[in-house]
Scaffold this active site. Structure first.
Site, PDB file in Angstrom:
ATOM      1  N   ARG A  67       0.833  -1.204   0.000  1.00 33.26           N
ATOM      2  CA  ARG A  67       0.000   0.000   0.000  1.00 33.26           C
ATOM      3  C   ARG A  67       0.873   1.262   0.000  1.00 33.26           C
ATOM      4  O   ARG A  67       0.553   2.261  -0.666  1.00 33.26           O
ATOM      5  CB  ARG A  67      -0.909  -0.020   1.234  1.00 33.26           C
ATOM      6  CG  ARG A  67      -1.868   1.150   1.329  1.00 33.26           C
ATOM      7  CD  ARG A  67      -2.927   0.894   2.395  1.00 33.26           C
ATOM      8  NE  ARG A  67      -3.800   2.025   2.571  1.00 33.26           N
ATOM      9  CZ  ARG A  67      -3.795   2.834   3.646  1.00 33.26           C
ATOM     10  NH1 ARG A  67      -2.965   2.590   4.640  1.00 33.26           N
ATOM     11  NH2 ARG A  67      -4.631   3.844   3.734  1.00 33.26           N
ATOM     12  N   HIS A  71       0.667   4.335  -2.554  1.00 38.12           N
ATOM     13  CA  HIS A  71       0.470   5.717  -2.110  1.00 38.12           C
ATOM     14  C   HIS A  71       1.629   6.608  -2.547  1.00 38.12           C
ATOM     15  O   HIS A  71       1.447   7.804  -2.778  1.00 38.12           O
ATOM     16  CB  HIS A  71       0.309   5.765  -0.588  1.00 38.12           C
ATOM     17  CG  HIS A  71      -1.057   5.344  -0.135  1.00 38.12           C
ATOM     18  ND1 HIS A  71      -1.695   5.918   0.950  1.00 38.12           N
ATOM     19  CD2 HIS A  71      -1.924   4.430  -0.615  1.00 38.12           C
ATOM     20  CE1 HIS A  71      -2.887   5.359   1.111  1.00 38.12           C
ATOM     21  NE2 HIS A  71      -3.037   4.441   0.167  1.00 38.12           N
ATOM     22  N   ASN A  99      -3.026   8.695   5.125  1.00 33.80           N
ATOM     23  CA  ASN A  99      -1.849   7.901   5.515  1.00 33.80           C
ATOM     24  C   ASN A  99      -1.677   7.717   7.019  1.00 33.80           C
ATOM     25  O   ASN A  99      -1.042   6.754   7.464  1.00 33.80           O
ATOM     26  CB  ASN A  99      -0.581   8.567   4.966  1.00 33.80           C
ATOM     27  CG  ASN A  99      -0.512   8.512   3.454  1.00 33.80           C
ATOM     28  OD1 ASN A  99      -1.028   7.590   2.838  1.00 33.80           O
ATOM     29  ND2 ASN A  99       0.118   9.513   2.851  1.00 33.80           N
ATOM     30  N   HIS A 198      -6.277  -5.898  -2.088  1.00 25.42           N
ATOM     31  CA  HIS A 198      -7.156  -5.872  -0.910  1.00 25.42           C
ATOM     32  C   HIS A 198      -7.480  -7.286  -0.427  1.00 25.42           C
ATOM     33  O   HIS A 198      -8.293  -7.464   0.466  1.00 25.42           O
ATOM     34  CB  HIS A 198      -8.441  -5.098  -1.216  1.00 25.42           C
ATOM     35  CG  HIS A 198      -8.277  -3.622  -1.136  1.00 25.42           C
ATOM     36  ND1 HIS A 198      -9.319  -2.731  -1.290  1.00 25.42           N
ATOM     37  CD2 HIS A 198      -7.178  -2.854  -0.919  1.00 25.42           C
ATOM     38  CE1 HIS A 198      -8.867  -1.493  -1.178  1.00 25.42           C
ATOM     39  NE2 HIS A 198      -7.564  -1.544  -0.957  1.00 25.42           N
TER      40      HIS A 198
END
Length: 334
Positions: A67, A71, A99, A198
């Site tokens: 992740r 990001h 975040n 996910h």
């Protein structure tokens, strides 16, 4: 003839996408598998060792590192800007509500970078360390391995307000997700494929509690969610209150620490946790992709590897642009 305003806007959008694609190709061409083969041959092995050690102790860190790479790449490109700490008067991306406090795994990057610096000072970028760590996380918890083109350099700017401008929120529908990923040069199929990450990780209840308690005026609970799954979630996530408590639940409950295609099987059974998950099965433009990924797990794994490589080329700094940070948390002093 396309003389209408709508036609001109469509042409402008197409032109923008073509230019973005060409820019991505130029950047990607500067990256190379084995970039550090001569200058720091142990770099990738050092990162893999650090990831394996950390994920063995805490499997959730694999999702955190994947992740974090996502990001990083969606905000200013894959330049390690997500790793920078805030400085006085300049809160960094780490402080964004997107975040903080959910992003984790920074200490794994720090450990790998410190060992690399001891062997090869100022050779390997933090952006590359993060790209390697995301790959090694996928291999550790999913057996998905792929070669990572490297040669990224590190950015010197990180701003708190930017993540919310570029990262898709959990309430996006398939059309909004498609548009968000297209702005980064990624296709609809790549968006669906990468959503399979996910399969691991957790979400705060606040990211989906509206689906349980306040969906709309007619249905307090989202009617597209499997009722048994909703009952299970309500035992983990009480109605929102002012206590400040915001528990977490696994994004995928069958194999929460295994990166696999069960995420897509859950979507078929109306057990997607976030709106942005379930929409992929409910939307006609992506339903077939979800079904294929649910049916062909090995093929999804191969597509995931290719999509991660593509994502890793977004707006990269190469050549003499940016810098090679000594410490991933701070820019070099000049």
């Amino acid at each position: 003839m396309m003389s209408s305003v709508g036609g001109r806007e469509k042409m402008a959008t197409i032109f923008f996408c073509i230019m973005l694609f060409l820019a991505t190709l130029v950047s990607a061409a500067s990256l190379k598998v084995g970039f550090y083969k001569s200058s720091c041959p142990s770099a990738e092995m050092i990162v893999r060792k650090a990831v394996n050690k950390a994920v063995s102790k805490n499997p959730g860190l694999a999702a955190g590192l994947i992740r974090m790479h996502f990001h990083d790449c969606f905000v200013r490109g894959c330049d390690g800007s997500v790793l920078l700490d805030s400085t006085p008067g300049n809160p960094s991306e780490k402080e964004s509500p997107v975040n903080n406090p959910s992003l984790r795994g920074f200490e794994v990057i720090d450990e790998a970078k410190a060992e690399i610096e001891a062997q090869c000072p100022q050779i390997v970028s933090c952006a590359d360390v993060l790209a390697f760590a995301a790959r090694d996380s996928a291999y550790k918890v999913g057996g998905i391995n792929y070669a990572v083109p490297s040669g990224r350099r590190d950015g010197r700017v990180s701003l708190k307000d930017e993540p919310t401008l570029h990262l898709p929120p959990p309430v996006f529908n398939a059309e909004q997700l498609e548009e968000n990923f297209a702005r980064k040069g990624l296709s609809l199929d790549e968006m669906v494929t990468l959503s399979g990450a996910h399969s691991i990780g957790v979400s705060h209840c606040s990211s989906f509690s509206n689906r349980l308690y306040s969906f709309n005026a007619t249905h307090p609970q989202d009617p597209s969610m499997d009722p048994e799954f909703a009952r299970h979630l309500k035992t983990k996530c009480p109605p929102p209150s002012n206590t400040g408590s915001d528990p977490t639940v696994s994004l995928e409950i069958q194999t929460p620490n295994r990166l696999d295609n069960k995420y897509f099987k859950d979507l078929k059974n109306h057990r997607g946790l976030l709106t942005s998950d379930q929409t992929l099965f409910d939307s006609p433009s992506t339903k077939r992709m979800v079904k294929d990924n649910a049916r062909y797990g090995a093929n999804w794994g191969n597509k995931y590897a290719a999509a991660m490589v593509r994502m890793g080329t977004i707006d990269v700094l190469t050549g003499t642009k940016g810098e090679i940070r000594k410490n991933c948390r701070v820019v070099n002093y000049r």
